[in-house]
Design an enzyme around this catalytic site. Structure first.
Site, mmCIF file in Angstrom:
data_model
loop_
_atom_site.group_PDB
_atom_site.id
_atom_site.type_symbol
_atom_site.label_atom_id
_atom_site.label_comp_id
_atom_site.label_asym_id
_atom_site.label_seq_id
_atom_site.Cartn_x
_atom_site.Cartn_y
_atom_site.Cartn_z
ATOM 1 N N CYS A 2 -69.824 -16.256 41.472
ATOM 2 C CA CYS A 2 -71.142 -15.640 41.438
ATOM 3 C C CYS A 2 -71.847 -15.812 42.775
ATOM 4 C CB CYS A 2 -71.997 -16.277 40.334
ATOM 5 S SG CYS A 2 -71.214 -16.255 38.700
ATOM 6 N N ASN A 76 -72.539 -21.116 40.980
ATOM 7 C CA ASN A 76 -71.455 -20.308 41.527
ATOM 8 C C ASN A 76 -70.202 -21.156 41.529
ATOM 9 O OD1 ASN A 76 -69.717 -18.756 43.173
ATOM 10 N ND2 ASN A 76 -70.641 -19.527 45.049
ATOM 11 N N GLU A 78 -66.284 -22.502 39.444
ATOM 12 C CA GLU A 78 -65.495 -22.716 38.227
ATOM 13 C C GLU A 78 -65.285 -24.218 38.034
ATOM 14 O OE1 GLU A 78 -64.677 -20.406 36.175
ATOM 15 O OE2 GLU A 78 -64.950 -18.591 37.383
ATOM 16 N N ILE A 299 -49.785 -8.734 52.893
ATOM 17 C CA ILE A 299 -50.084 -7.744 53.929
ATOM 18 C C ILE A 299 -48.984 -7.809 54.977
ATOM 19 C CG2 ILE A 299 -51.630 -7.240 55.857
ATOM 20 C CD1 ILE A 299 -52.781 -6.259 53.313
#
Length: 646
Positions: A2, A76, A78, A299
């Site tokens: 968040c 914000n 976990e 990538i």
């Protein structure tokens, strides 16, 4: 994952529209939900943007008020062990009428029952949060142990601010964008702004593993309390290693425990995969814990020297993951360069920010959470510069014993020796340090500088290496030079490798690597998790003897032993390449026009801070292939791009 923001102003009234606008400025961090909470009597406003990962229902809405109505949180991150914490709370206090199964509610209830410090010490996770104590009228700010989640805070014009990103603060009319010259000087040395600084005056980064409690009387007096640590890196070995295989098994168990916990989500989960030791280990253990193919992403580049995609594909094929890859062209990279200042909020010059953003964007098409291998180099001494620094320090300590007059004569001769001869005389292992693309000074200048070190300890030599011996006064009009302390406490580590790992864990990891990952992933609303940075793994790794990390000049020995249980060595063993881009060629080719515009004399003069003549000299040398200044120039380019868009 968040975004949080808030302000506390005892004078004037708080405005709902204003805090909503501040939160909206970081809506990319949380596109799923938004909320604000005001304490008009105190002059406090809290704002939140939510990326729903656990408990997608409204029961996870923030700002959240505790069951006892005393505390309000914006959070914000976990908390991976939040279900275990719930069980502990209910065992101690009896059944609790939980609203849902979000970790936010668990964290808030734990603080209300145990207090903030005990809760922080019991929590396993990544986080940054602010909790308002309505009874004591205190604001409590805290950040996770390793600095995975960001938190800025400070006063401007009588207002106390905090936020996940600086851009949220710039919305407030009392916020002024005054550049901190100390921070700019440090940026030119390092390529990032280290904590506790931010690029703006009076705004700080909260150190990892610390908390701050701001009281109402502090606000009236405009006092900023010192951060209080609740956790720090262990500096002494305590893991008893009777059997090497036992040590490998213990680390394997810790890694599995961490990865198992971080795979829990109510949304799709995947992993970044470069094909290197760290990410391959994470993916191998993820796949071992999963009954279905894990999503992996990488990538690639068409320039062979920078292309790790084939290695990642080989690992993915062996493990049987559901693998996606994207090969980048200069045009695709150039397309996203203009948004980098918006993504990072302050000057940030790690060129791997570009592929990191693009691989995050690729992953977000499939998953909402991605695990990474970040932290492996700092925990297990994986950087190639570590053994190089150890050997170089030994040579410098011998040189320092030479009588002063003879040393002075040798340095004078060195300064007039042709570069071609120096290259020939320099041992091959040190040529990269003095002449290759990663360095920002001429051979003679760098060699003379480092030989002049009066006290060539491992810390001093390593600091010289990572700052490139650069004096920012060469490029700044202001006579500004910060004596940069890379660590917040004296490093008295038991050996050279632990000292260097500690320095990087306190600065480079949280302020470069984790900033790069957090901003790049959050810009596309993707949550990144780093299972190697579970503090239990960090503590275990720090207490291991160095011979289990470095053997024959190669780091991550113990981590490799775990990986070899799942992937054959021949698939993953190769020289470390990093997550770079072909910057040297691109600045002289497809990015030249963009760079020329930012480094023009007119553009450089706009800030009134940089010396155009000094910078353009390096730019011309790079264009004419006299020297390779790609990383030095990237610092100027990223500052210019940021300054012109701020």
């Amino acid at each position: 994952m968040c975004g949080i923001v808030g302000y506390w102003a005892t004078k004037g009234r708080v405005e709902r529209d204003l805090i909503e606008a501040m939160a909206t400025r970081i809506c990319h961090r949380g596109p799923d939900d938004a909320g604000v909470w005001l304490d008009e009597a105190a002059g406090l406003a809290l704002g939140h943007r939510r990326l729903a990962i656990l408990d997608l229902s409204h029961a996870g809405h923030q700002p959240m008020i505790s069951h006892c109505q005393r505390y309000v949180i914006v959070y914000n991150g976990e908390i991976y062990n939040h279900m275990e914490l719930r069980a502990e709370l209910e065992k101690a206090y009896g059944p609790i009428a939980w609203r849902g199964h979000s970790d936010t509610e668990t964290l808030l209830e734990a603080v209300s029952r145990w207090g903030i410090e005990t809760t922080l010490k019991r929590a396993v996770g990544m986080f940054a949060f602010a909790i308002w104590d309505r009874q004591e009228r205190n604001l409590m700010l805290a950040r996770d142990r390793m600095g995975e989640k960001p938190l800025y805070y400070g006063y401007q014009n009588g207002v106390f601010f905090f936020a996940s990103e600086l851009k949220a603060l710039t919305v407030h009319p009392q916020f002024e964008r005054r550049i901190d010259l100390d921070a700019l000087a440090l940026y030119l040395q390092l390529g990032y702004v280290p904590a506790p600084h931010s690029i703006y005056q009076s705004i700080h980064k909260l150190f990892p593993g610390t908390m701050v409690i701001v009281r109402e009387q502090d606000i009236y007096q405009q006092l900023l309390p010192d951060p209080m640590p609740y956790w720090s890196l262990p500096l002494e070995p305590s893991v008893s290693v009777r059997d090497v295989h036992e040590a490998v098994d213990q680390l394997d168990d810790l890694l599995r425990q961490s990865i198992r916990g971080q795979m829990v989500a109510d949304v799709p989960v995947g992993a970044f995969l470069s094909g290197g030791i760290d990410s391959s280990t994470v993916v191998a253990l993820m796949q071992a814990e999963s009954s279905t193919p894990v999503y992996t992403f990488t990538i690639g580049f068409h320039e062979a020297h920078y292309n790790e995609a084939p290695y990642a594909k080989a690992v993915a094929t062996h493990l049987g993951t559901n693998h996606s890859e994207l090969y980048l062209t200069p045009a695709e990279v150039q397309e996203i360069i203009p948004i980098m200042p918006q993504v990072y909020d302050e000057p940030f010059a790690d060129p791997s920010q570009l592929p990191t953003y693009l691989v995050a964007r690729l992953a977000r098409n499939t998953v909402t959470v991605c695990l990474s291998g970040d932290g492996g180099d700092e925990l297990f001494a994986g950087y190639p510069r570590y053994p190089l620094t150890v050997a170089l320090t030994q040579h410098l300590q011998r040189f320092a014993k030479i009588p002063y007059r003879l040393r002075r004569l040798l340095l004078s001769l060195l300064q007039i020796t042709p570069t071609t001869l120096l290259n020939h005389l320099t041992p091959r292992r040190y040529r990269q340090f003095f002449t290759e693309k990663r360095l920002a000074y001429h051979h003679q200048q760098r060699l003379v500088q480092i030989l002049k070190l009066s006290n060539p300890t491992i810390e001093n030599v390593y600091q010289f290496m990572i700052t490139n011996g650069l004096d920012p006064r060469e490029f700044l009009y202001a006579d500004q030079h910060t004596e940069f302390a890379l660590f917040r406490k004296e490093i008295n580590s038991r050996d050279a490798y632990t000292a260097m790992c500690t320095i990087d864990a306190l600065s480079y990891l949280p302020d470069d690597i984790l900033v790069k990952v957090d901003r790049a992933t959050m810009a596309v609303s993707l949550e990144a998790r780093a299972p190697l940075l579970d503090y239990r793994i960090v503590e275990y790794a720090w207490r291991l003897p160095s011979h289990l990390k470095v053997r024959e000049g190669k780091g991550k020995w113990i981590l490799r032993q775990i990986l070899y249980r799942y992937v054959p060595p021949e698939i993953v063993e190769r020289p470390k390449a990093g997550f770079g881009i072909p910057l040297y060629q691109w600045l002289r080719g497809p990015l030249r026009e963009w760079a020329e515009e930012l480094l023009s004399e007119t553009s450089l003069r706009r800030s009134g801070l940089l010396r155009p003549y000094a910078i353009r000299r390096y730019w011309h040398e790079h264009l004419n292939e006299i020297s390779n200044w790609e990383y030095l120039l990237w610092k100027f380019l990223m500052f210019q791009a940021w300054y012109l868009q701020r």
